[in-house]
Scaffold this motif. Sequence first.
Motif, PDB file in Angstrom:
ATOM      1  N   ILE A  50       0.845  -1.192   0.000  1.00  0.00           N
ATOM      2  CA  ILE A  50       0.000   0.000   0.000  1.00  0.00           C
ATOM      3  C   ILE A  50       0.886   1.250   0.000  1.00  0.00           C
ATOM      4  CG2 ILE A  50      -1.641   1.320   1.391  1.00  0.00           C
ATOM      5  CD1 ILE A  50      -2.850  -1.347   2.275  1.00  0.00           C
ATOM      6  N   GLY A  51       0.562   2.165  -0.915  1.00  0.00           N
ATOM      7  CA  GLY A  51       1.325   3.396  -1.042  1.00  0.00           C
ATOM      8  C   GLY A  51       2.323   3.390  -2.180  1.00  0.00           C
ATOM      9  N   HIS A  52       2.675   2.207  -2.697  1.00  0.00           N
ATOM     10  CA  HIS A  52       3.607   2.156  -3.823  1.00  0.00           C
ATOM     11  C   HIS A  52       2.959   2.774  -5.063  1.00  0.00           C
ATOM     12  CE1 HIS A  52       6.855  -0.964  -2.544  1.00  0.00           C
ATOM     13  NE2 HIS A  52       6.622  -0.062  -1.607  1.00  0.00           N
ATOM     14  N   LYS A  53       3.786   3.449  -5.861  1.00  0.00           N
ATOM     15  CA  LYS A  53       3.306   4.134  -7.058  1.00  0.00           C
ATOM     16  C   LYS A  53       3.915   3.497  -8.312  1.00  0.00           C
ATOM     17  CE  LYS A  53       2.983   8.589  -4.616  1.00  0.00           C
ATOM     18  NZ  LYS A  53       1.502   8.694  -4.626  1.00  0.00           N
ATOM     19  N   PHE A  54       3.089   3.442  -9.375  1.00  0.00           N
ATOM     20  CA  PHE A  54       3.520   2.861 -10.642  1.00  0.00           C
ATOM     21  C   PHE A  54       3.028   3.719 -11.806  1.00  0.00           C
ATOM     22  CE2 PHE A  54       3.326  -0.664  -7.674  1.00  0.00           C
ATOM     23  CZ  PHE A  54       4.471  -1.395  -7.962  1.00  0.00           C
ATOM     24  N   GLU A  55       3.733   3.613 -12.929  1.00  0.00           N
ATOM     25  CA  GLU A  55       3.295   4.181 -14.192  1.00  0.00           C
ATOM     26  C   GLU A  55       3.315   3.086 -15.245  1.00  0.00           C
ATOM     27  OE1 GLU A  55       4.851   8.814 -13.948  1.00  0.00           O
ATOM     28  OE2 GLU A  55       6.043   7.322 -15.050  1.00  0.00           O
ATOM     29  N   ALA A  56       2.286   3.086 -16.121  1.00  0.00           N
ATOM     30  CA  ALA A  56       2.239   2.169 -17.257  1.00  0.00           C
ATOM     31  C   ALA A  56       2.639   2.950 -18.502  1.00  0.00           C
ATOM     32  CB  ALA A  56       0.841   1.579 -17.424  1.00  0.00           C
ATOM     33  N   VAL A  57       3.686   2.473 -19.191  1.00  0.00           N
ATOM     34  CA  VAL A  57       4.265   3.207 -20.309  1.00  0.00           C
ATOM     35  C   VAL A  57       4.242   2.336 -21.561  1.00  0.00           C
ATOM     36  CG1 VAL A  57       6.339   4.380 -21.157  1.00  0.00           C
ATOM     37  CG2 VAL A  57       5.776   4.456 -18.704  1.00  0.00           C
ATOM     38  N   ASP A  58       3.749   2.904 -22.674  1.00  0.00           N
ATOM     39  CA  ASP A  58       3.794   2.211 -23.955  1.00  0.00           C
ATOM     40  C   ASP A  58       5.258   2.028 -24.353  1.00  0.00           C
ATOM     41  OD1 ASP A  58       3.961   1.993 -26.951  1.00  0.00           O
ATOM     42  OD2 ASP A  58       1.783   2.004 -26.753  1.00  0.00           O
ATOM     43  N   LYS A  59       5.654   0.773 -24.563  1.00  0.00           N
ATOM     44  CA  LYS A  59       7.066   0.479 -24.816  1.00  0.00           C
ATOM     45  C   LYS A  59       7.570   1.130 -26.094  1.00  0.00           C
ATOM     46  CE  LYS A  59      10.357  -3.366 -25.059  1.00  0.00           C
ATOM     47  NZ  LYS A  59      10.532  -4.845 -24.982  1.00  0.00           N
ATOM     48  N   ASP A  60       6.713   1.213 -27.136  1.00  0.00           N
ATOM     49  CA  ASP A  60       7.145   1.768 -28.414  1.00  0.00           C
ATOM     50  C   ASP A  60       7.175   3.289 -28.410  1.00  0.00           C
ATOM     51  OD1 ASP A  60       7.505  -0.731 -29.415  1.00  0.00           O
ATOM     52  OD2 ASP A  60       5.687  -0.768 -30.645  1.00  0.00           O
ATOM     53  N   SER A  61       6.084   3.883 -27.915  1.00  0.00           N
ATOM     54  CA  SER A  61       5.967   5.340 -28.028  1.00  0.00           C
ATOM     55  C   SER A  61       6.503   6.092 -26.824  1.00  0.00           C
ATOM     56  CB  SER A  61       4.499   5.725 -28.238  1.00  0.00           C
ATOM     57  OG  SER A  61       3.740   5.464 -27.057  1.00  0.00           O
ATOM     58  N   GLY A  62       6.633   5.413 -25.693  1.00  0.00           N
ATOM     59  CA  GLY A  62       7.049   6.085 -24.474  1.00  0.00           C
ATOM     60  C   GLY A  62       5.926   6.830 -23.769  1.00  0.00           C
ATOM     61  N   GLU A  63       4.699   6.744 -24.308  1.00  0.00           N
ATOM     62  CA  GLU A  63       3.547   7.431 -23.721  1.00  0.00           C
ATOM     63  C   GLU A  63       3.184   6.814 -22.367  1.00  0.00           C
ATOM     64  OE1 GLU A  63      -1.256   7.989 -24.551  1.00  0.00           O
ATOM     65  OE2 GLU A  63      -0.007   6.827 -25.930  1.00  0.00           O
ATOM     66  N   VAL A  64       2.952   7.666 -21.386  1.00  0.00           N
ATOM     67  CA  VAL A  64       2.445   7.206 -20.091  1.00  0.00           C
ATOM     68  C   VAL A  64       0.937   7.053 -20.221  1.00  0.00           C
ATOM     69  CG1 VAL A  64       2.178   7.720 -17.657  1.00  0.00           C
ATOM     70  CG2 VAL A  64       4.303   8.316 -18.816  1.00  0.00           C
ATOM     71  N   VAL A  65       0.432   5.829 -20.152  1.00  0.00           N
ATOM     72  CA  VAL A  65      -0.993   5.579 -20.377  1.00  0.00           C
ATOM     73  C   VAL A  65      -1.767   5.413 -19.080  1.00  0.00           C
ATOM     74  CG1 VAL A  65      -0.502   4.531 -22.612  1.00  0.00           C
ATOM     75  CG2 VAL A  65      -0.693   3.070 -20.600  1.00  0.00           C
ATOM     76  N   GLY A  66      -1.074   5.355 -17.956  1.00  0.00           N
ATOM     77  CA  GLY A  66      -1.781   5.234 -16.687  1.00  0.00           C
ATOM     78  C   GLY A  66      -0.842   5.369 -15.505  1.00  0.00           C
ATOM     79  N   ARG A  67      -1.382   5.900 -14.426  1.00  0.00           N
ATOM     80  CA  ARG A  67      -0.648   6.005 -13.167  1.00  0.00           C
ATOM     81  C   ARG A  67      -1.518   5.442 -12.055  1.00  0.00           C
ATOM     82  NH1 ARG A  67       0.699  10.922 -15.818  1.00  0.00           N
ATOM     83  NH2 ARG A  67       2.982  11.195 -16.023  1.00  0.00           N
ATOM     84  N   LEU A  68      -0.912   4.799 -11.083  1.00  0.00           N
ATOM     85  CA  LEU A  68      -1.703   4.271  -9.971  1.00  0.00           C
ATOM     86  C   LEU A  68      -0.888   4.256  -8.693  1.00  0.00           C
ATOM     87  CD1 LEU A  68      -1.831   0.424  -9.962  1.00  0.00           C
ATOM     88  CD2 LEU A  68      -0.849   1.576 -11.916  1.00  0.00           C
ATOM     89  N   VAL A  75      -7.522  -5.128  -9.311  1.00  0.00           N
ATOM     90  CA  VAL A  75      -7.531  -5.643 -10.680  1.00  0.00           C
ATOM     91  C   VAL A  75      -7.844  -4.464 -11.587  1.00  0.00           C
ATOM     92  CG1 VAL A  75      -8.684  -7.152 -12.336  1.00  0.00           C
ATOM     93  CG2 VAL A  75      -8.221  -7.962 -10.031  1.00  0.00           C
ATOM     94  N   LEU A  76      -6.995  -4.236 -12.601  1.00  0.00           N
ATOM     95  CA  LEU A  76      -7.153  -3.027 -13.405  1.00  0.00           C
ATOM     96  C   LEU A  76      -6.676  -3.278 -14.827  1.00  0.00           C
ATOM     97  CD1 LEU A  76      -7.755   0.064 -13.512  1.00  0.00           C
ATOM     98  CD2 LEU A  76      -5.346   0.416 -12.931  1.00  0.00           C
ATOM     99  N   GLY A  77      -7.435  -2.788 -15.800  1.00  0.00           N
ATOM    100  CA  GLY A  77      -7.024  -2.833 -17.188  1.00  0.00           C
ATOM    101  C   GLY A  77      -6.683  -1.436 -17.686  1.00  0.00           C
ATOM    102  N   PHE A  78      -5.579  -1.323 -18.416  1.00  0.00           N
ATOM    103  CA  PHE A  78      -5.209  -0.054 -19.041  1.00  0.00           C
ATOM    104  C   PHE A  78      -5.767  -0.037 -20.456  1.00  0.00           C
ATOM    105  CE2 PHE A  78      -1.770  -0.790 -15.958  1.00  0.00           C
ATOM    106  CZ  PHE A  78      -1.871   0.373 -15.210  1.00  0.00           C
TER     107      PHE A  78
END
Length: 390
Positions: A50-68, A75-78
Amino acid sequence: NCQKVEVCLMNYHNKESPLQLMWVPPTGPSKLHLEIEYGERKTRCFHSFIGHKFEAVDKDSGEVVGRLTIEYTLVLGFGESPPSDNPGNRNFEAEVKRDLHVEWRKQGKVSRTFSPLGFKKGKLPLDVFASMGAFYYNNRGNKVREEWKNKGVFVNWWETEVFMIQIPWGIRDIWALRLLELVEAWAGVEVEQTVIYGLRQYETGARLLTHVDRQNTHAVSLIVNIAQGNLTEPWPVEVHDHAGRLHEVLMQPGDIVYYESAKCLHGRNRPMMGENAYYVNLFTHYRPRADADGWHSKPNPEGVPEPVLDVKGECRLVPAGIAETSQTHQVGLVQAVQCDDERLGNTLSPAFFTATSGDDLISWWKRTAPPGAVGYDPSVRDDPNTRDEL
């Protein structure tokens, strides 16, 4: 450690490129934690705190598509999940009629029984319900469309969307142990779990075609209702007993229905009614541990209750008061059936419908079809409570 929780993540952002899940520490640069390929089958689960932070990044474009930020078992889908399947030019009415004939033949191949009627209503232990309810509450906004490609027409996914909230493995195992104890007590035999799945969220207009489950692995099963809301009519689970008589069982959150799912036909042919209505279930399936694959052809062991086939006396309609769809919401006066033979219980359908063939299953499917739905025929569509001969 009470701060340690399980997290399951899905990639619905890009079929061509995996997502890189980056851990964002309190200080310093982000670090690659794992990669997530596209689709539900490529779900990645791990433990975090609890409290840990993550970012989901598109490997090709480098776009950050989600933060949590981790706050609970998650359970979460991007991205947006795809449609359940492509309806194309399929003839759904023909498929439904074919499948109902198949299901009728399948139920006749199972000889073993476990209970007088083939089903029974019960209650979850309060601690198990609390755990399931908390998980659903925390993840209710993270539903994804259930995949139905090559899975048939047993849920009317082409008419109304059906969703899933996947269950992480750790909490799934905890629930499974508690549910197995309940099923063994009802079935009167040691069982092994073969499948547990959900949470499936049905929504307005949903119908579930009459069917039986897999013969080798689904001897006895359990439906768990975890949440429901906005229903303007009750949405009963329909179960045919060992003599083919239709029963309609009303459930509230925390209720369970045990049933012999490879032998007793079951479904929800009546459409779910209500604006933004929803109904969330968990399903588990079991088979006798001692007999495994061959359980369905074995004779009943000594001491198993006799199936209720022939009954004494008559059955009649009686007022049943108010039907509840939650502890705080009530909908309409309903009728119930009172029978002289108490073995039939209090769930016999007010329609007094008995199935004796696949054609009967088709008839019931058509009688309950709402206007605009596949199977709707105004010449046969009448009040499903119209009384048949018992």
